[in-house]
Design a protein around this motif. Structure first.
Motif, PDB file in Angstrom:
ATOM      1  N   LYS A  99      35.930  43.439  45.206  1.00 26.02           N
ATOM      2  CA  LYS A  99      36.734  42.289  44.866  1.00 26.02           C
ATOM      3  C   LYS A  99      38.327  42.814  44.948  1.00 26.02           C
ATOM      4  CE  LYS A  99      38.184  38.579  41.678  1.00 26.02           C
ATOM      5  NZ  LYS A  99      37.908  37.986  40.411  1.00 26.02           N
ATOM      6  N   LEU A 100      38.665  43.944  44.613  1.00 23.01           N
ATOM      7  CA  LEU A 100      39.828  44.378  44.392  1.00 23.01           C
ATOM      8  C   LEU A 100      40.376  45.184  45.784  1.00 23.01           C
ATOM      9  CD1 LEU A 100      40.256  45.833  40.764  1.00 23.01           C
ATOM     10  CD2 LEU A 100      40.645  43.834  41.692  1.00 23.01           C
ATOM     11  N   ALA A 101      39.197  45.543  46.622  1.00 19.87           N
ATOM     12  CA  ALA A 101      39.370  45.997  47.908  1.00 19.87           C
ATOM     13  C   ALA A 101      39.425  44.865  49.103  1.00 19.87           C
ATOM     14  CB  ALA A 101      38.201  46.892  48.180  1.00 19.87           C
ATOM     15  N   PRO A 326      36.261  45.712  36.366  1.00 20.88           N
ATOM     16  CA  PRO A 326      37.449  45.897  37.140  1.00 20.88           C
ATOM     17  C   PRO A 326      38.487  44.751  36.818  1.00 20.88           C
ATOM     18  CG  PRO A 326      35.465  46.802  38.208  1.00 20.88           C
ATOM     19  CD  PRO A 326      34.943  45.932  37.408  1.00 20.88           C
ATOM     20  N   ALA A 327      37.748  43.446  36.896  1.00 19.04           N
ATOM     21  CA  ALA A 327      38.567  42.392  36.832  1.00 19.04           C
ATOM     22  C   ALA A 327      39.232  42.188  35.574  1.00 19.04           C
ATOM     23  CB  ALA A 327      37.951  40.976  37.244  1.00 19.04           C
ATOM     24  N   VAL A 328      38.636  42.460  34.620  1.00 20.89           N
ATOM     25  CA  VAL A 328      39.084  42.451  33.000  1.00 20.89           C
ATOM     26  C   VAL A 328      40.050  43.490  33.073  1.00 20.89           C
ATOM     27  CG1 VAL A 328      38.526  42.918  30.791  1.00 20.89           C
ATOM     28  CG2 VAL A 328      36.874  41.678  32.142  1.00 20.89           C
ATOM     29  N   VAL A 329      39.856  44.634  33.594  1.00 21.06           N
ATOM     30  CA  VAL A 329      40.865  45.675  33.382  1.00 21.06           C
ATOM     31  C   VAL A 329      42.265  45.294  34.264  1.00 21.06           C
ATOM     32  CG1 VAL A 329      41.437  48.266  33.783  1.00 21.06           C
ATOM     33  CG2 VAL A 329      39.109  47.815  33.050  1.00 21.06           C
ATOM     34  N   LYS A 330      41.940  44.720  35.167  1.00 19.84           N
ATOM     35  CA  LYS A 330      43.112  44.255  35.964  1.00 19.84           C
ATOM     36  C   LYS A 330      44.080  43.397  35.351  1.00 19.84           C
ATOM     37  CE  LYS A 330      45.554  43.360  40.002  1.00 19.84           C
ATOM     38  NZ  LYS A 330      46.317  44.518  40.537  1.00 19.84           N
ATOM     39  N   THR A 331      43.563  42.659  34.212  1.00 18.58           N
ATOM     40  CA  THR A 331      44.574  41.956  33.477  1.00 18.58           C
ATOM     41  C   THR A 331      45.742  42.795  32.768  1.00 18.58           C
ATOM     42  OG1 THR A 331      43.283  41.969  31.591  1.00 18.58           O
ATOM     43  CG2 THR A 331      42.873  40.283  33.199  1.00 18.58           C
ATOM     44  N   LEU A 332      45.695  44.028  32.632  1.00 18.61           N
ATOM     45  CA  LEU A 332      46.635  44.946  32.082  1.00 18.61           C
ATOM     46  C   LEU A 332      47.857  44.996  33.025  1.00 18.61           C
ATOM     47  CD1 LEU A 332      44.365  47.950  30.763  1.00 18.61           C
ATOM     48  CD2 LEU A 332      45.240  46.003  29.706  1.00 18.61           C
ATOM     49  N   LEU A 340      41.092  50.545  39.167  1.00 19.84           N
ATOM     50  CA  LEU A 340      39.907  51.284  39.323  1.00 19.84           C
ATOM     51  C   LEU A 340      39.660  52.589  38.464  1.00 19.84           C
ATOM     52  CD1 LEU A 340      39.350  50.401  42.958  1.00 19.84           C
ATOM     53  CD2 LEU A 340      38.336  49.284  41.008  1.00 19.84           C
ATOM     54  N   LEU A 341      40.742  53.339  38.383  1.00 18.60           N
ATOM     55  CA  LEU A 341      40.923  54.649  37.759  1.00 18.60           C
ATOM     56  C   LEU A 341      40.555  54.103  36.004  1.00 18.60           C
ATOM     57  CD1 LEU A 341      43.413  56.550  39.587  1.00 18.60           C
ATOM     58  CD2 LEU A 341      41.011  56.685  39.705  1.00 18.60           C
ATOM     59  N   MET A 453      40.796  32.110  34.100  1.00 20.43           N
ATOM     60  CA  MET A 453      40.737  32.587  32.694  1.00 20.43           C
ATOM     61  C   MET A 453      41.264  33.627  32.024  1.00 20.43           C
ATOM     62  SD  MET A 453      36.469  31.254  32.305  1.00 20.43           S
ATOM     63  CE  MET A 453      35.890  29.649  32.770  1.00 20.43           C
ATOM     64  N   ALA A 454      41.846  34.429  32.956  1.00 19.90           N
ATOM     65  CA  ALA A 454      42.431  35.626  32.654  1.00 19.90           C
ATOM     66  C   ALA A 454      43.913  35.238  31.872  1.00 19.90           C
ATOM     67  CB  ALA A 454      42.658  36.497  33.799  1.00 19.90           C
ATOM     68  N   PRO A 455      44.454  36.061  31.098  1.00 20.02           N
ATOM     69  CA  PRO A 455      43.676  37.468  30.791  1.00 20.02           C
ATOM     70  C   PRO A 455      42.826  37.799  29.719  1.00 20.02           C
ATOM     71  CG  PRO A 455      46.151  37.255  29.740  1.00 20.02           C
ATOM     72  CD  PRO A 455      45.827  36.046  30.445  1.00 20.02           C
ATOM     73  N   ARG A 456      42.961  36.633  28.796  1.00 24.77           N
ATOM     74  CA  ARG A 456      42.199  36.714  27.529  1.00 24.77           C
ATOM     75  C   ARG A 456      40.839  36.503  27.631  1.00 24.77           C
ATOM     76  NH1 ARG A 456      45.399  32.979  23.897  1.00 24.77           N
ATOM     77  NH2 ARG A 456      43.789  33.611  22.405  1.00 24.77           N
ATOM     78  N   TYR A 457      40.115  35.907  28.551  1.00 25.29           N
ATOM     79  CA  TYR A 457      38.825  35.308  28.921  1.00 25.29           C
ATOM     80  C   TYR A 457      38.391  34.999  27.432  1.00 25.29           C
ATOM     81  CZ  TYR A 457      39.170  37.485  33.247  1.00 25.29           C
ATOM     82  OH  TYR A 457      39.574  38.072  34.826  1.00 25.29           O
TER      83      TYR A 457
END
Length: 515
Positions: A99-101, A326-332, A340-341, A453-457
Motif C-alpha cells: 500500500k505504501l509502495a 504500516p498504515a498505523v505507523v504512517k500516522t506518525l 517501513l523502517l 479514521m486516522a490517526p487515532r483509529y
C-alpha cells in the motif's frame, strides 16, 4: 494477527523435538540418577509397556539415543519450520507494505469504496473455508512432509502472480486463493508448548521486521526498474523466495514419528515411546484411526472448545492491527521508507517478549497469568493510541500493543492443546475450528483501519480493548473449570478427554490440565 492463526509440531502435524524428547522441565521421571532417562518401572506401573527395543537399552544408551534424536530433530525440523513461517506471514501481509509502495494508485482502487480493505479481508474468507478441511485431511493422511511444502510452493506462485494484476477484480481473486492455500499453515505443538509455540511463531513475528526492511529497500531502490512498480517487485521477490524454500523443504521436513523415514528403527521407537510416556498413547497410528468427522463431533461436544474459541477470538481480533501496522505507523507523519523502517522495532521486541513469557510459562507450568498480564499491557497500549496524537506516546503505544497481544497469543495456543490433548482427531478438529473462527475477526477488522479514521483509529482501538476483555473473561472461566476438573482427577474420577484411558486411569497416568 492475520494469523493465528496450537500439539505435535505439525504445522499442522509435523513432529516436534519436544514430542520426541523431553528435557529437564518435562513430566518424565529419571532413572538411575541420570537426567532425561525414563523410569521404566514407573511407566509399567502406569499401565504402559515399552517396546523391547527401548526396554533393553541401558541408561547410558538411552541418553545417547535421546541426544542423537534431539540433534537430528533440531537440525531437520525447527530451522525450516521457522523459515517457512517467516515466508508465510511475509507473503500474507506484504499487501500492507505494498500500500505504501503504490499499489492502490496503480490499480486505481477507490478509497471511498474500501476496496483496499476488501482486498485484505478476502484472504481470510479463503483461509477460513479451507482451515478445517485442510487440518483434518492432513491428520488423515499423515504426510505433512509432502503436503506442507506443496502448499507452500502453490502460495509462492500465487503471491508472485499478484504482480501481474491490473485491477481490483484481479487483486481480489489472487488474495482469495492465497488464503485458500495458506490455510495449511497453523502451528500445533504439544510438549513444552508455550516455548515451542513461541519459537515457531517467532518466525511469524520476526517476519514483520524482515518485511519492513525488505519493503523499505525495494521501495527505495526498485521502483520503476524494468517498467515495474515497487509493489510489483515486492510480490515477485518474496514469491520467488518462497518457491525456492518450498523445494528444499520437501527433502527436509519429517512426518509423524511412526511415518518418518529418516529416523532409524530405534529412533522411531523412542519417539513413539516418549509420546506414550507423556500422555498414554501414540499420536498417529494409521489413517483408519483418524476419523475426520468423529474427531469433529468430539470437539464440538466439548464445552471447553467454545471457551477456548472465545479466548483466541479476542486475542486474534485485537491483533488484527498487524494487518495494517504500516498504515498505523504512517500516522506518525514520516516518509514511506522511514515508516517501513519504524515498523521493525515493535516486532523485534515482540519476539523477545513472547519467547521470555512462553519460557517462563513452561518453566512454572502456569498459563493463566502469562496470558492475562500481557493482555493488560496491550489494552493500555490501545487506550494510549486512541487518546493522543503526540508522536512519542503514540509510538510507545505501537511498541507495546504488538508484544502485548502476541505475548499472550503464544501461551494461549499452548493452553489449547494442554486442554484438549486427546484423541488426535479431536485435537486437530478443535484446533482448526478455533483457528478458523478466531481469524474471522480479520474480515471485519479490515474496515476499521480506513484512511479517514486516522490517526487515532478510535473505533479500532476501542474494539480491540473490548475483544481483549472478552479474552480475559474467557481465560478466567476456563481456569476455574480446569481447576475443578483437576480436583476430580486427584480423586481418581474419570474426566472425558483428559486421556485415552478407562475410567479412573487418569490419575495413574499422571495427566493434569495446566492452569
Amino acid at each position: 494477527m492475520s494469523n493465528s492463526p496450537v500439539e505435535d509440531v505439525d504445522v499442522k502435524n509435523t513432529i516436534s523435538n519436544d514430542e520426541m524428547v523431553d528435557d529437564k522441565h518435562s513430566t518424565t521421571t529419571k532413572d538411575h540418577g541420570l537426567p532425561g532417562v525414563a523410569d521404566l518401572e514407573q511407566a509399567t506401573f502406569r499401565g504402559l509397556r515399552p517396546p523391547e527395543i527401548i526396554a533393553r537399552l541401558t541408561p547410558e544408551q538411552r541418553i545417547e539415543l535421546e541426544n542423537r534424536l534431539r540433534r537430528k530433530i533440531d537440525f531437520r525440523l525447527l530451522p525450516m519450520l521457522v523459515l517457512m513461517y517467516i515466508l508465510n506471514y511475509i507473503d500474507r501481509n506484504n499487501i500492507a507494505a505494498a500500500k505504501l509502495a503504490g499499489l492502490p494508485e496503480d490499480l486505481h482502487l477507490d478509497p471511498n469504496a474500501s476496496q483496499f480493505q476488501t482486498a485484505v479481508s478476502i484472504l481470510f474468507v479463503g483461509y477460513l473455508l479451507m482451515q478445517i478441511p485442510s487440518n483434518l485431511f492432513l491428520n488423515k493422511i499423515g504426510k505433512p512432509a509432502i503436503y506442507l511444502p506443496t502448499c507452500m510452493m502453490l502460495w509462492g506462485v500465487i503471491s508472485a502472480a499478484t504482480a501481474a494484476v491490473t485491477n481490483f477484480g484481479g487483486l481480489i481473486a489472487v488474495r482469495f486463493f492465497l488464503g485458500f492455500v495458506e490455510a495449511a499453515y497453523f502451528v500445533n505443538t504439544r510438549k513444552e508448548l508455550g516455548l515451542r509455540t513461541a519459537f515457531l511463531y517467532s518466525g511469524a513475528l520476526i517476519s514483520g521486521a524482515f518485511s519492513g526492511l525488505m519493503s523499505a529497500g525495494i521501495t527505495q531502490n526498485m521502483d520503476g526498474a524494468r517498467g515495474l512498480g515497487a509493489w510489483q517487485w515486492l510480490f515477485i521477490i518474496e514469491g520467488v523466495i518462497t518457491i525456492g524454500i518450498s523445494s528444499v523443504a520437501l527433502f527436509i521436513l519429517p512426518n509423524f514419528p511412526r511415518t518418518t523415514s529418516w529416523l532409524s528403527e530405534e529412533e522411531r521407537a523412542l519417539a513413539i515411546w516418549r509420546l506414550e510416556e507423556d500422555i498414554g498413547e501414540d499420536d498417529w497410528v494409521d489413517s483408519e484411526h483418524q476419523s475426520l468427522w468423529h474427531g469433529a463431533k468430539l470437539a464440538f461436544a466439548d464445552v471447553k472448545t467454545y471457551i477456548l474459541m472465545l479466548l483466541l477470538f479476542g486475542i486474534v481480533a485485537s491483533g488484527s492491527v498487524t494487518n495494517f501496522f504500516p498504515a498505523v505507523v504512517k500516522t506518525l507523519g514520516y516518509s514511506n521508507v522511514i515508516t517501513l523502517l519504524l515498523t521493525c522495532p515493535p516486532y523485534v521486541l515482540t519476539v523477545i517478549v513472547s519467547c521470555i513469557n512462553a519460557w517462563h510459562a513452561d518453566r512454572t507450568g502456569e498459563r493463566y497469568w502469562h496470558i492475562i498480564l500481557p493482555l493488560v499491557v496491550a489494552m493500555a497500549a490501545f487506550i494510549l493510541a486512541a487518546a493522543t496524537t503526540s508522536i512519542a506516546p503514540r509510538y510507545v503505544a505501537m511498541m507495546l500493543m504488538v508484544p502485548g497481544v502476541y505475548g499472550a497469543f503464544v501461551v494461549a495456543l499452548a493452553w489449547i492443546s494442554n486442554t484438549l490433548p486427546r484423541p488426535p482427531a479431536k485435537r486437530a478438529a478443535a484446533l482448526a475450528f478455533i483457528n478458523a473462527v478466531s481469524n474471522a475477526s480479520s474480515i471485519y477488522a479490515s474496515y476499521m483501519y480506513e484512511d479517514r479514521m486516522a490517526p487515532r483509529y478510535v473505533i479500532a482501538m476501542s474494539v480491540n480493548c473490548g475483544t481483549i476483555f472478552l479474552s480475559m473473561v474467557s481465560a478466567t472461566v476456563l481456569r476455574f473449570m480446569l481447576v475443578r476438573l483437576n480436583k476430580k482427577l486427584d480423586r481418581g474420577i474419570f474426566v472425558e478427554g483428559a486421556i485415552n484411558a478407562i475410567p479412573g486411569e487418569a490419575t495413574h497416568h499422571g495427566f493434569r490440565f495446566k492452569v
